[in-house]
Design a protein around this motif. Structure first.
Motif, PDB file in Angstrom:
ATOM      1  N   LEU A 196       0.804  -1.222   0.000  1.00 41.58           N
ATOM      2  CA  LEU A 196       0.000   0.000   0.000  1.00 41.58           C
ATOM      3  C   LEU A 196       0.834   1.269   0.000  1.00 41.58           C
ATOM      4  CD1 LEU A 196      -2.884  -0.951   2.470  1.00 41.58           C
ATOM      5  CD2 LEU A 196      -2.998  -0.736  -0.018  1.00 41.58           C
ATOM      6  N   ASP A 197       2.100   1.179   0.417  1.00 42.32           N
ATOM      7  CA  ASP A 197       2.926   2.392   0.424  1.00 42.32           C
ATOM      8  C   ASP A 197       3.588   2.654  -0.933  1.00 42.32           C
ATOM      9  OD1 ASP A 197       4.801   0.362   0.460  1.00 42.32           O
ATOM     10  OD2 ASP A 197       5.853   1.070   2.249  1.00 42.32           O
ATOM     11  N   ASP A 198       3.365   1.784  -1.907  1.00 35.94           N
ATOM     12  CA  ASP A 198       3.873   2.016  -3.259  1.00 35.94           C
ATOM     13  C   ASP A 198       2.852   2.878  -3.999  1.00 35.94           C
ATOM     14  OD1 ASP A 198       5.041   2.013  -5.751  1.00 35.94           O
ATOM     15  OD2 ASP A 198       4.529  -0.077  -6.211  1.00 35.94           O
ATOM     16  N   VAL A 199       2.949   4.182  -3.795  1.00 36.44           N
ATOM     17  CA  VAL A 199       1.992   5.123  -4.366  1.00 36.44           C
ATOM     18  C   VAL A 199       2.749   6.269  -5.041  1.00 36.44           C
ATOM     19  CG1 VAL A 199       0.151   4.563  -2.744  1.00 36.44           C
ATOM     20  CG2 VAL A 199       1.817   6.353  -2.160  1.00 36.44           C
ATOM     21  N   GLY A 200       1.997   7.169  -5.652  1.00 38.92           N
ATOM     22  CA  GLY A 200       2.612   8.324  -6.298  1.00 38.92           C
ATOM     23  C   GLY A 200       2.947   8.052  -7.750  1.00 38.92           C
ATOM     24  N   ILE A 201       3.570   9.050  -8.396  1.00 36.22           N
ATOM     25  CA  ILE A 201       3.846   9.003  -9.829  1.00 36.22           C
ATOM     26  C   ILE A 201       5.167   8.294 -10.116  1.00 36.22           C
ATOM     27  CG2 ILE A 201       4.326  10.405 -11.878  1.00 36.22           C
ATOM     28  CD1 ILE A 201       2.525  12.580 -10.636  1.00 36.22           C
ATOM     29  N   ARG A 202       5.116   7.323 -11.041  1.00 40.41           N
ATOM     30  CA  ARG A 202       6.315   6.720 -11.621  1.00 40.41           C
ATOM     31  C   ARG A 202       6.200   6.840 -13.142  1.00 40.41           C
ATOM     32  NH1 ARG A 202       9.341   2.888  -9.030  1.00 40.41           N
ATOM     33  NH2 ARG A 202      10.798   3.372 -10.726  1.00 40.41           N
ATOM     34  N   TYR A 203       7.339   6.839 -13.801  1.00 46.30           N
ATOM     35  CA  TYR A 203       7.371   6.934 -15.257  1.00 46.30           C
ATOM     36  C   TYR A 203       7.799   5.596 -15.835  1.00 46.30           C
ATOM     37  CZ  TYR A 203       6.895  11.962 -14.683  1.00 46.30           C
ATOM     38  OH  TYR A 203       6.425  13.210 -14.361  1.00 46.30           O
ATOM     39  N   VAL A 204       7.194   5.225 -16.965  1.00 47.98           N
ATOM     40  CA  VAL A 204       7.469   3.918 -17.569  1.00 47.98           C
ATOM     41  C   VAL A 204       7.839   4.125 -19.030  1.00 47.98           C
ATOM     42  CG1 VAL A 204       6.614   1.579 -17.968  1.00 47.98           C
ATOM     43  CG2 VAL A 204       5.693   2.930 -16.055  1.00 47.98           C
ATOM     44  N   GLU A 205       8.994   3.602 -19.421  1.00 45.38           N
ATOM     45  CA  GLU A 205       9.421   3.677 -20.816  1.00 45.38           C
ATOM     46  C   GLU A 205      10.179   2.415 -21.192  1.00 45.38           C
ATOM     47  OE1 GLU A 205      13.206   6.434 -21.142  1.00 45.38           O
ATOM     48  OE2 GLU A 205      11.718   7.424 -19.877  1.00 45.38           O
ATOM     49  N   GLY A 206      10.524   2.315 -22.464  1.00 48.51           N
ATOM     50  CA  GLY A 206      11.221   1.138 -22.959  1.00 48.51           C
ATOM     51  C   GLY A 206      12.692   1.142 -22.586  1.00 48.51           C
ATOM     52  N   PRO A 207      13.471   0.247 -23.196  1.00 45.58           N
ATOM     53  CA  PRO A 207      14.888   0.129 -22.846  1.00 45.58           C
ATOM     54  C   PRO A 207      15.686   1.406 -23.064  1.00 45.58           C
ATOM     55  CG  PRO A 207      14.168  -1.787 -24.103  1.00 45.58           C
ATOM     56  CD  PRO A 207      13.056  -0.781 -24.173  1.00 45.58           C
ATOM     57  N   GLU A 208      15.269   2.222 -24.047  1.00 47.57           N
ATOM     58  CA  GLU A 208      15.965   3.480 -24.322  1.00 47.57           C
ATOM     59  C   GLU A 208      15.059   4.405 -25.122  1.00 47.57           C
ATOM     60  OE1 GLU A 208      19.029   3.116 -27.602  1.00 47.57           O
ATOM     61  OE2 GLU A 208      18.827   0.999 -27.035  1.00 47.57           O
ATOM     62  N   ALA A 209      15.482   5.652 -25.289  1.00 44.33           N
ATOM     63  CA  ALA A 209      14.750   6.594 -26.134  1.00 44.33           C
ATOM     64  C   ALA A 209      15.148   6.368 -27.593  1.00 44.33           C
ATOM     65  CB  ALA A 209      15.059   8.024 -25.716  1.00 44.33           C
ATOM     66  N   TYR A 210      14.232   6.668 -28.494  1.00 43.99           N
ATOM     67  CA  TYR A 210      14.484   6.445 -29.921  1.00 43.99           C
ATOM     68  C   TYR A 210      14.069   7.669 -30.728  1.00 43.99           C
ATOM     69  CZ  TYR A 210      14.456   1.522 -28.423  1.00 43.99           C
ATOM     70  OH  TYR A 210      14.701   0.342 -27.771  1.00 43.99           O
ATOM     71  N   SER A 211      14.702   7.839 -31.895  1.00 42.70           N
ATOM     72  CA  SER A 211      14.312   8.884 -32.838  1.00 42.70           C
ATOM     73  C   SER A 211      13.563   8.240 -34.006  1.00 42.70           C
ATOM     74  CB  SER A 211      15.546   9.612 -33.375  1.00 42.70           C
ATOM     75  OG  SER A 211      16.309   8.727 -34.199  1.00 42.70           O
ATOM     76  N   PHE A 212      12.906   9.063 -34.806  1.00 39.14           N
ATOM     77  CA  PHE A 212      12.242   8.506 -35.990  1.00 39.14           C
ATOM     78  C   PHE A 212      13.252   8.093 -37.059  1.00 39.14           C
ATOM     79  CE2 PHE A 212       8.356   9.573 -33.996  1.00 39.14           C
ATOM     80  CZ  PHE A 212       7.415   8.733 -34.572  1.00 39.14           C
ATOM     81  N   ASP A 213      14.454   8.638 -37.034  1.00 39.50           N
ATOM     82  CA  ASP A 213      15.514   8.084 -37.879  1.00 39.50           C
ATOM     83  C   ASP A 213      15.765   6.625 -37.507  1.00 39.50           C
ATOM     84  OD1 ASP A 213      16.084  10.157 -39.604  1.00 39.50           O
ATOM     85  OD2 ASP A 213      17.717  10.982 -38.393  1.00 39.50           O
ATOM     86  N   GLU A 214      15.729   6.321 -36.198  1.00 34.45           N
ATOM     87  CA  GLU A 214      15.934   4.939 -35.753  1.00 34.45           C
ATOM     88  C   GLU A 214      14.724   4.061 -36.071  1.00 34.45           C
ATOM     89  OE1 GLU A 214      18.841   5.165 -31.927  1.00 34.45           O
ATOM     90  OE2 GLU A 214      17.038   6.423 -31.815  1.00 34.45           O
ATOM     91  N   VAL A 215      13.534   4.648 -36.029  1.00 31.37           N
ATOM     92  CA  VAL A 215      12.334   3.915 -36.454  1.00 31.37           C
ATOM     93  C   VAL A 215      12.474   3.525 -37.921  1.00 31.37           C
ATOM     94  CG1 VAL A 215       9.847   4.089 -36.877  1.00 31.37           C
ATOM     95  CG2 VAL A 215      10.822   5.015 -34.756  1.00 31.37           C
ATOM     96  N   ALA A 216      12.880   4.481 -38.759  1.00 25.86           N
ATOM     97  CA  ALA A 216      13.058   4.211 -40.184  1.00 25.86           C
ATOM     98  C   ALA A 216      14.131   3.157 -40.412  1.00 25.86           C
ATOM     99  CB  ALA A 216      13.419   5.497 -40.923  1.00 25.86           C
ATOM    100  N   ALA A 217      15.223   3.244 -39.649  1.00 25.20           N
ATOM    101  CA  ALA A 217      16.308   2.271 -39.787  1.00 25.20           C
ATOM    102  C   ALA A 217      15.831   0.861 -39.431  1.00 25.20           C
ATOM    103  CB  ALA A 217      17.495   2.671 -38.913  1.00 25.20           C
ATOM    104  N   ALA A 218      14.983   0.759 -38.422  1.00 25.36           N
ATOM    105  CA  ALA A 218      14.444  -0.552 -38.033  1.00 25.36           C
ATOM    106  C   ALA A 218      13.573  -1.114 -39.149  1.00 25.36           C
ATOM    107  CB  ALA A 218      13.660  -0.437 -36.734  1.00 25.36           C
TER     108      ALA A 218
END
Length: 292
Positions: A196-218
């Motif tokens: 119950l004490d695990d409250v408040g804001i946490r952020y969730v993201e993938g293994p790393e940040a990506y650019s759309f250049d990297e999306v295109a490369a994939a």
């Protein structure tokens, strides 16, 4: 099923809620899966979930369902883009928050978004900021997960990529936090079941940040040919959304949401990290689109 055992899961057949539900069931929890179409919940029912058909716009009916459990995963579903999405999603969020009040829950888990903030017609950023605060007003311990840019926003790109280019409203080289909805579901299930004490804001993201250049490369690596990026000018955004079937009001809200997001992405120092990387997601996406 007794109240002491049950977890309530809203949006239990969606990208995130289905993972929340299946993870809780796998871990031995009993759940009530809240859905609007019972046919889509057959898989969950076969795994032992109770199914509740509830209109999220009816706070009394939803409160009655929430009283069947002790904890709840709260997700405000997206409104159809052919409508006034801000107005529709605000109505649903207000109804869910009203239902939480008086439901007697011991803890809730709220799914939100990076960049949540007050504002006028800025889509999920303001709708979910208000949702966080409306649920918080119920004075129930609340865990809030703000998710990064969903990989599912890329689901419309395979056909373009096969033609050699993809379009985006983001600068091609800008790295932004991205995440798979499945990883959001896992993170939400864990926090819903945590102390119950695990409250408040946490952020969730993938293994790393990506650019759309990297999306295109994939896409290029998986498809076996070059894929370039075309960034749409701000003056073209709303027309682009409307060409894709958005109402005028929805196009305005989504364009404003993109504009505000570009003005400054949340970059938390210690996010919850998912395991699904961009290339693996795009590889699966291309195979599914080809099979379809």
């Amino acid at each position: 099923m007794t109240r002491a055992d049950a977890f309530i899961v809203l949006g239990a057949t969606g990208h995130i809620g289905s993972v929340v539900a299946r993870t809780l069931l796998r871990d031995g929890h009993q759940i009530v899966a809240v859905v609007h179409d019972e046919a889509k919940a057959a898989g969950l029912k076969s795994l032992g979930a109770e199914i509740a058909i509830v209109d999220l716009g009816d706070p009394q009916a939803l409160r009655a369902t929430l009283r069947r459990g002790r904890r709840a995963f709260l997700l405000n579903p997206p409104a159809p883009v052919t409508t006034d999405t801000n107005a529709g999603e605000t109505r649903t969020a207000t109804s869910i928050a009203e239902a939480v009040g008086g439901a007697g829950l011991e803890k809730v888990m709220v799914e939100s978004t990076y960049g949540a903030q007050p504002g006028d017609a800025i889509g999920d950023l303001s709708v979910l900021w208000n949702f966080e605060r409306a649920v918080g007003a119920a004075a129930i311990p609340a865990a809030i997960n703000r998710g990064a840019y969903y990989y599912t926003n890329l689901d419309m790109l395979p056909d373009e990529a096969r033609q050699g280019s993809i379009t985006t409203m983001f600068p091609a080289q800008l790295k932004i936090p991205m995440v798979a909805p499945a990883d959001l579901g896992l993170a939400a299930a864990r926090r819903l079941a945590s102390p119950l004490d695990d409250v408040g804001i946490r952020y969730v993201e993938g293994p790393e940040a990506y650019s759309f250049d990297e999306v295109a490369a994939a896409f290029a690596e998986i498809l076996g040919h070059a894929v370039t990026v075309r960034t749409i000018k701000r003056s073209e955004w709303e027309a682009s959304f409307m060409k894709a079937g958005f109402s005028e009001r929805a196009a305005h809200a989504y364009a404003r949401m993109t504009e505000v997001s570009l003005a400054g992405f949340d970059m938390p120092e210690n996010p919850i990290r998912g395991a699904i990387d961009l290339r693996d997601y795009i590889s699966t996406l291309v195979k599914e689109k080809s099979a379809g």
